[in-house]
Write an enzyme that holds these catalytic residues in place. Structure first.
Site, short mmCIF file in Angstrom:
data_model
loop_
_atom_site.label_atom_id
_atom_site.label_comp_id
_atom_site.label_asym_id
_atom_site.label_seq_id
_atom_site.Cartn_x
_atom_site.Cartn_y
_atom_site.Cartn_z
N ASP A 55 33.13 6.98 -20.96
CA ASP A 55 32.20 6.00 -21.51
C ASP A 55 30.73 6.30 -21.19
O ASP A 55 30.42 6.99 -20.23
CB ASP A 55 32.51 4.61 -20.93
CG ASP A 55 33.82 4.03 -21.46
OD1 ASP A 55 34.56 4.73 -22.16
OD2 ASP A 55 34.08 2.84 -21.16
N ASP A 56 29.86 5.72 -22.00
CA ASP A 56 28.43 5.57 -21.73
C ASP A 56 27.55 6.76 -22.12
O ASP A 56 26.34 6.70 -21.95
CB ASP A 56 28.14 5.20 -20.26
CG ASP A 56 28.77 3.88 -19.86
OD1 ASP A 56 29.26 3.15 -20.75
OD2 ASP A 56 28.81 3.59 -18.65
N HIS A 106 30.70 1.85 -28.24
CA HIS A 106 30.63 1.15 -26.94
C HIS A 106 29.36 0.28 -26.87
O HIS A 106 28.83 0.05 -25.81
CB HIS A 106 30.66 2.17 -25.82
CG HIS A 106 30.92 1.64 -24.44
ND1 HIS A 106 31.82 0.63 -24.17
CD2 HIS A 106 30.39 1.99 -23.24
CE1 HIS A 106 31.83 0.40 -22.86
NE2 HIS A 106 30.97 1.19 -22.27
N HIS A 110 24.84 -1.60 -24.29
CA HIS A 110 25.75 -1.99 -23.21
C HIS A 110 25.49 -3.38 -22.62
O HIS A 110 25.48 -3.56 -21.40
CB HIS A 110 25.65 -0.94 -22.10
CG HIS A 110 26.93 -0.74 -21.33
ND1 HIS A 110 27.17 -1.37 -20.12
CD2 HIS A 110 28.02 0.01 -21.57
CE1 HIS A 110 28.36 -0.97 -19.66
NE2 HIS A 110 28.89 -0.14 -20.51
N TYR A 147 32.10 -3.43 -19.93
CA TYR A 147 32.73 -4.15 -18.82
C TYR A 147 34.11 -4.70 -19.19
O TYR A 147 34.68 -5.49 -18.44
CB TYR A 147 31.82 -5.28 -18.30
CG TYR A 147 30.38 -4.88 -18.17
CD1 TYR A 147 29.95 -4.11 -17.09
CD2 TYR A 147 29.44 -5.22 -19.16
CE1 TYR A 147 28.62 -3.69 -16.99
CE2 TYR A 147 28.11 -4.82 -19.06
CZ TYR A 147 27.71 -4.06 -17.98
OH TYR A 147 26.40 -3.65 -17.89
N HIS A 199 33.81 8.06 -16.93
CA HIS A 199 32.47 7.94 -17.50
C HIS A 199 31.79 9.29 -17.72
O HIS A 199 31.90 10.19 -16.89
CB HIS A 199 31.61 7.05 -16.60
CG HIS A 199 32.04 5.62 -16.63
ND1 HIS A 199 33.09 5.16 -15.87
CD2 HIS A 199 31.61 4.57 -17.38
CE1 HIS A 199 33.28 3.87 -16.13
NE2 HIS A 199 32.39 3.48 -17.04
ZN ZN Z 1 30.35 1.28 -20.29
#
Ligand code: ZN
Length: 240
Positions: A55-56, A106, A110, A147, A199
């Site tokens: 993620d991210d 995503h 965020h 989250y 991540h």
């Molecule tokens: Zn995230």
């Protein structure tokens, strides 16, 4: 030494030298090494498929290294990206696509979706769909809420945008300072059909864990799979 033995010995010596010369003349890259993956790495998936997720990103501090590690292990993963990062680092997102990775939404920046409410939550999601389409030409069909925070409104937005919600069954805790060994251990708890949260966040620990994660899966006859789903239904992990 009798004369009758000399010729066979000389013949053998010439053959050995020729073999050595052939070996030395090979380009370095052509020599097989234990590190090069075999073409048949993921042939036994009798233990089931698991979803590796990052993620991210995209992130200049980790995306390229993650892709290299995954490709070295002939593995595919799903990258849940920020729309903002797609706009900032389009080349990295394209490299994910070129490496055959799956790209999920995503959100754009965020946020805590249930807190920001509507129409902000929907805007976060659609802006990311548009950003990914601008860069890759494709719109994601998978969505991971930041989250893991979801509710009926978020699910409604997902359905409107044609995306399945993807949470996880194992949290690697890489975001929380987990060591490489701890990240590897978390992956070792994955069951068939499970999904692990990791991540693309610039963590060297996460990158370093990839080879051991893949070795561990192979030892359990499990294979990295593709996450799929339809809006309103639980995501499933299938053969790539
Ligand atoms: Zn995230």
């Amino acid at each position: 030494m009798s004369r009758s033995l000399r010729t066979p010995i000389r013949t053998a010596l010439v053959a050995a030298l020729a073999a050595l010369a052939a070996l030395l003349s090979q380009p370095a890259g052509a020599a097989p090494t234990s590190a090069s993956p075999t073409a048949a790495r993921w042939t036994d998936c009798s233990g089931g498929y698991v979803g590796l997720t990052y993620d991210d990103g995209p992130n200049p501090a980790s995306t390229t290294a993650l892709l290299s590690a995954l490709q070295a292990g002939q593995a595919k993963a799903t990258f849940f990206i920020w729309g903002q990062h797609a706009d900032q680092y389009p080349d990295l997102l394209r490299s994910e696509q070129a490496a055959g990775m799956w790209i999920g939404n995503h959100t754009y920046t965020h946020p805590h979706l249930p807190q920001i409410g509507e129409p902000a939550a929907y805007q976060q999601m659609v802006d990311t769909q548009n950003a990914v389409q601008r860069v890759t030409g494709q719109r994601p069909t998978l969505f991971r809420p930041p989250y893991g925070e979801t509710n009926s409104q978020v699910k409604s937005d997902e359905a409107r945008l044609g995306m399945a919600e993807v949470l996880w069954s194992v949290d690697s805790q890489d975001w929380n300072g987990a060591s490489t060994a701890q990240i590897v251990q978390a992956n070792a708890t994955l069951r068939a059909g499970g999904i692990v949260l990791m991540h693309d966040g610039g963590y060297s620990t996460t990158v370093a864990a990839v080879p051991q994660i893949l070795d561990g899966l192979a030892a359990r006859h499990m294979c990295p799979g593709r996450i799929t789903g339809t809006p309103g239904n639980a995501a499933v992990v299938t053969a790539p």
